[in-house]
Design a protein around this motif. Structure first.
Motif, short mmCIF file in Angstrom:
data_model
loop_
_atom_site.label_atom_id
_atom_site.label_comp_id
_atom_site.label_asym_id
_atom_site.label_seq_id
_atom_site.Cartn_x
_atom_site.Cartn_y
_atom_site.Cartn_z
N ARG A 1 -21.11 -36.37 -21.54
CA ARG A 1 -21.88 -35.12 -21.50
C ARG A 1 -21.53 -34.33 -22.52
NH1 ARG A 1 -23.96 -33.90 -16.48
NH2 ARG A 1 -23.34 -31.60 -16.89
N LEU A 2 -20.55 -34.16 -23.12
CA LEU A 2 -19.96 -33.32 -24.07
C LEU A 2 -19.92 -33.37 -25.46
CD1 LEU A 2 -17.00 -31.49 -21.89
CD2 LEU A 2 -19.54 -30.85 -22.07
N GLU A 3 -19.47 -35.03 -25.66
CA GLU A 3 -19.32 -35.44 -27.00
C GLU A 3 -20.13 -36.73 -27.36
OE1 GLU A 3 -15.33 -36.46 -29.71
OE2 GLU A 3 -14.99 -36.04 -27.67
N ILE A 4 -20.25 -37.55 -26.85
CA ILE A 4 -20.89 -38.93 -26.88
C ILE A 4 -20.22 -39.44 -28.03
CG2 ILE A 4 -23.21 -40.15 -27.16
CD1 ILE A 4 -24.64 -37.82 -25.96
N SER A 5 -18.96 -39.75 -28.18
CA SER A 5 -18.30 -40.44 -29.30
C SER A 5 -18.23 -41.96 -28.90
CB SER A 5 -16.92 -39.86 -29.45
OG SER A 5 -16.00 -40.25 -28.41
N PRO A 6 -17.88 -42.71 -29.97
CA PRO A 6 -17.68 -44.20 -29.70
C PRO A 6 -16.46 -44.56 -28.96
CG PRO A 6 -18.27 -43.68 -32.13
CD PRO A 6 -17.79 -42.39 -31.29
N GLN A 7 -15.72 -43.63 -28.47
CA GLN A 7 -14.51 -43.95 -27.64
C GLN A 7 -15.02 -44.67 -26.26
OE1 GLN A 7 -10.69 -41.33 -27.62
NE2 GLN A 7 -12.38 -40.06 -27.63
N ILE A 8 -16.31 -44.34 -25.75
CA ILE A 8 -16.81 -45.14 -24.61
C ILE A 8 -17.03 -46.47 -25.23
CG2 ILE A 8 -18.69 -45.01 -22.87
CD1 ILE A 8 -16.99 -42.65 -22.96
N ALA A 9 -17.40 -46.56 -26.31
CA ALA A 9 -17.74 -47.98 -26.45
C ALA A 9 -16.45 -48.96 -26.57
CB ALA A 9 -18.28 -48.35 -27.72
N VAL A 10 -15.38 -48.28 -26.85
CA VAL A 10 -14.02 -48.88 -26.94
C VAL A 10 -13.62 -49.13 -25.45
CG1 VAL A 10 -11.35 -48.62 -27.45
CG2 VAL A 10 -13.32 -47.89 -29.09
N VAL A 11 -13.77 -48.33 -24.47
CA VAL A 11 -13.52 -48.57 -23.18
C VAL A 11 -14.20 -49.86 -22.61
CG1 VAL A 11 -13.49 -47.62 -20.88
CG2 VAL A 11 -12.97 -46.38 -22.75
N ALA A 12 -15.71 -49.61 -23.29
CA ALA A 12 -16.41 -50.86 -22.61
C ALA A 12 -16.03 -52.41 -23.22
CB ALA A 12 -17.76 -50.72 -23.43
N VAL A 13 -15.48 -52.27 -24.43
CA VAL A 13 -15.12 -53.65 -25.07
C VAL A 13 -13.91 -54.17 -24.11
CG1 VAL A 13 -14.01 -54.80 -26.99
CG2 VAL A 13 -15.96 -53.23 -27.49
N MET A 14 -13.06 -52.98 -23.96
CA MET A 14 -11.76 -53.31 -23.11
C MET A 14 -12.17 -53.87 -21.81
SD MET A 14 -9.30 -50.25 -24.25
CE MET A 14 -8.32 -50.42 -23.01
N PHE A 15 -13.22 -53.29 -21.12
CA PHE A 15 -13.61 -53.49 -19.96
C PHE A 15 -14.22 -55.05 -19.92
CE2 PHE A 15 -16.59 -53.70 -16.14
CZ PHE A 15 -15.74 -52.71 -15.26
N LEU A 16 -15.03 -55.39 -21.01
CA LEU A 16 -15.69 -56.57 -21.03
C LEU A 16 -14.74 -57.55 -21.13
CD1 LEU A 16 -18.80 -55.86 -23.10
CD2 LEU A 16 -18.79 -56.37 -20.79
N ALA A 17 -13.72 -57.36 -21.94
CA ALA A 17 -12.44 -58.27 -22.08
C ALA A 17 -11.96 -58.59 -20.72
CB ALA A 17 -11.60 -57.90 -23.30
N VAL A 18 -11.55 -57.49 -20.12
CA VAL A 18 -10.73 -57.79 -18.82
C VAL A 18 -11.64 -58.60 -17.82
CG1 VAL A 18 -9.93 -56.60 -16.86
CG2 VAL A 18 -9.48 -55.71 -18.86
N LEU A 19 -13.17 -58.41 -17.75
CA LEU A 19 -13.97 -58.98 -16.82
C LEU A 19 -13.83 -60.51 -17.16
CD1 LEU A 19 -17.20 -57.01 -16.30
CD2 LEU A 19 -15.49 -57.88 -14.68
N ALA A 20 -13.89 -60.80 -18.68
CA ALA A 20 -13.75 -62.15 -19.50
C ALA A 20 -12.78 -62.86 -18.79
CB ALA A 20 -13.96 -62.29 -20.71
N ILE A 21 -11.47 -62.17 -18.78
CA ILE A 21 -10.12 -62.81 -18.42
C ILE A 21 -10.24 -63.07 -16.91
CG2 ILE A 21 -7.77 -62.38 -18.15
CD1 ILE A 21 -8.03 -60.69 -20.68
N LEU A 22 -10.55 -62.28 -16.12
CA LEU A 22 -10.60 -62.40 -14.64
C LEU A 22 -11.72 -63.61 -14.60
CD1 LEU A 22 -10.75 -58.72 -13.42
CD2 LEU A 22 -8.93 -60.31 -13.32
N GLY A 23 -12.72 -63.70 -14.98
CA GLY A 23 -13.71 -64.57 -14.82
C GLY A 23 -13.11 -66.04 -15.04
#
Length: 590
Positions: free
Chosen positions: A549-571
């Motif tokens: 809402r306030l910044e829209i920085s690529p930090q969200i993309a970093v969280v997304a990559v980490m989230f997808l990596a965790v999903l892949a490991i769990l899968g």
């Protein structure tokens, strides 16, 4: 005689003890807060009053907000149906290996944070985003289109978010249709498209109705995507409720609007309760569709309008069917590919952004580095929020499984009065808008030390996670082969020993899936964070929400990559456990 009677009574109490934990949890964290919410809507200035409802009835603004919400829900439902049906049909007709891969592509967005996907659409649809750049380069447009922060962005984002909810029930229904029925119709002279309209479409109606119901109800109270992608003129009911609680402090009107939204959802939920609770029915007529059953229920009882029109003009209809037959496969592949592209497009943007070396958000990245990973891991606020979400979403997932699995055993393996009603209660948090549950919990905990505490999140996460544990475990128990249990019984093992050494070990993949779903739904939640956050209780999605809402920085993309990596490991872990269990099961049967 008395011993037999006592044994029967004790056996009859088994489902009571199995259901007691989850019923107690729902009574405290779900039913009681919702009841208090309704009572609060009937109060004004400390006395009983219908003032809030009368103001709503005479408010033209609220009327237009309701109309806009219903229009959005109906339109998104229709678009999802048109986009999802070809994809679900293609998955149902593919080889098992290809179908598994396509289902994985559908499941991955469903498990991924709505915030991450919405963030991807902000980048994609922006004036300088890849879609506008591509259209400008092709000469289709002369200036960038405004596709974000307006209704267009809301509709695109909502369709992408809700699409898996339509694909899953459609695929389940289409996979149960016996392919020999359409072949029989074609052998009698019916063109493939006509056979589809006469056989496949009527037989898939249960999945169609279930998918439309789920998507429509989910859209009614959806908050995140309309709030982030919409503009000031795209105001919906959920946003109005949030505004009255968090900004205006108008609690009575917020309670009244929440109660009306809750009432609408419950009414629709009850109308389609039989279809929604079909998984609980052992004698579902869609488990094995025979030619006789399809003819009786699908063809004779519900002939489509197209079929009746073709009977009136047989020759014209036959020519149309022949023309469609020649292009049906390319069209099917095209629309199925379009649906898969829509599901995966946000990830094609988010993943490269995580490795951008630009100091601001720009796509495509001018170069690549790990600067945003370094920035995220050096930010204590983000790390604290990540730690909070991991801890409490994880603990809530364990609690959800602990109360959900016994409830699933009670519902599947026992017959008792009120079984359907209890099942509908336990899965209703899947349907009731999160904003309504969060507001009710906020009102219930207001004035106590639990507001802004981790325990409030644990309670909220467990309420929204337990239904997933129940549904996933019920599906696993319905597929469970009880031969090994009977063999253990014949060898003298008691029920506790069978449960510990046979049933639960073989159900490990199902239990792992239940825990993963319960964890993700809590880890991804934003709405409860809006109402329950405090200085010592700020989950990661709230940090992401503020950043978007306030910044829209690529930090969200970093969280997304980490989230997808965790999903892949769990899968991968779940697949490994499933393969190991299947090997043990095969050895035991041998």
């Amino acid at each position: 005689m008395s011993r037999v009677r006592n044994g029967l009574i004790g056996r009859g109490l088994i489902p009571v003890w199995l259901l007691l934990p989850i019923v107690a949890l729902f009574a405290v964290g779900y039913v009681l807060p919702l009841s208090q919410l309704v009572l609060k809507s009937l109060q004004s200035e400390g006395s009983w009053s219908l003032k809030s409802y009368l103001e709503i009835a005479h408010s033209p603004t609220f009327f237009w907000i309701v109309l806009r919400t219903l229009t959005l829900a109906a339109t998104v439902t229709l678009i999802c149906l048109l986009v999802a049906y070809p994809l679900a049909y293609m998955i149902a007709r593919c080889s098992p290996r290809v179908a598994s891969l396509m289902l994985l592509v559908v499941t991955l967005p469903y498990l991924t944070s709505v915030l991450i996907r919405t963030y991807g659409w902000i980048v994609l649809l922006g004036p300088s985003g890849p879609i506008n750049k591509t259209l400008l380069q092709l000469g289709v447009i002369s200036e960038p289109l405004q596709m974000v922060f307006n209704a267009a962005g809301v509709y695109i984002g909502m369709v992408q978010v809700q699409l898996p909810l339509m694909v899953f029930p459609l695929y389940a229904a289409l996979a149960r249709v016996n392919p020999s029925l359409t072949k029989a119709a074609q052998s009698l002279g019916s063109p493939p498209t006509d056979a589809f309209l006469r056989v496949t479409l009527p037989a898939s109606m249960p999945g169609l109705v279930s998918g439309c119901t789920l998507v429509f109800l989910s859209c009614l109270g959806f908050y995140i995507t309309p709030e982030l992608l919409g503009g000031p003129d795209d105001y919906l009911i959920a946003q109005g409720i949030s505004l009255r609680v968090l900004i205006l402090g108008n609690f009575s009107d917020a309670a009244a609007q929440s109660s009306l939204l809750l009432l609408a959802v419950i009414m629709i939920f009850l109308v389609f309760r039989r279809r929604i609770a079909e998984e609980l029915d052992d004698s579902s007529r869609f488990d094995d569709i025979s030619p006789l059953g399809a003819t009786a229920s699908g063809l004779a009882a519900r002939r489509p309008i197209v079929e009746r029109a073709s009977l009136l003009s047989h020759h014209v209809g036959l020519r149309i069917h022949e023309a469609l037959t020649s292009v049906r496969r390319p069209l099917l592949r095209f629309f199925a590919g379009l649906a898969l592209l829509l599901l995966t497009l946000p990830f094609a943007v988010v993943i490269p952004l995580a490795f951008s070396d630009a100091p601001y958000l720009t796509f495509p990245p001018p170069g690549y580095s790990l600067r945003w990973f370094s920035r995220l891991f050096s930010n204590t606020q983000w790390l604290d929020a990540l730690s909070f979400s991991l801890r409490w979403a994880g603990l809530s997932a364990l609690l959800s499984v602990a109360v959900g699995v016994p409830a699933a055993f009670a519902l599947v393996r026992h017959r008792f009065p009120g079984r359907l009603a209890i099942y509908l209660l336990l899965i209703s948090p899947l349907i009731v808008p999160h904003v309504v549950m969060a507001v009710s919990l906020f009102f219930a905990l207001a004035g106590t030390s639990l507001i802004g505490s981790p325990l409030a999140f644990a309670l909220g996460y467990a309420i929204i996670g337990a239904p997933y544990a129940v549904v996933v475990t019920i599906a696993g128990l319905k597929r469970f082969d009880r031969t090994l249990e009977r063999a253990a019984t014949s060898l003298g093992a008691n029920q506790i020993t069978i449960l510990r050494t046979v049933t639960l070990p073989l159900l490990l993949p199902t239990l792992a899936s239940a825990a993963i779903f319960a964890f993700i739904v809590g880890f991804d939640d934003v709405v409860f964070g809006l109402f329950l956050s405090g200085p010592n209780a700020t989950p990661l999605p709230m940090r992401m929400w503020d950043n978007i809402r306030l910044e829209i920085s690529p930090q969200i993309a970093v969280v997304a990559v980490m989230f997808l990596a965790v999903l892949a490991i769990l899968g991968l872990l779940r697949l490994f456990v499933g393969a190991a269990i299947e090997g043990r099961r095969s050895q035991a049967k041998t």
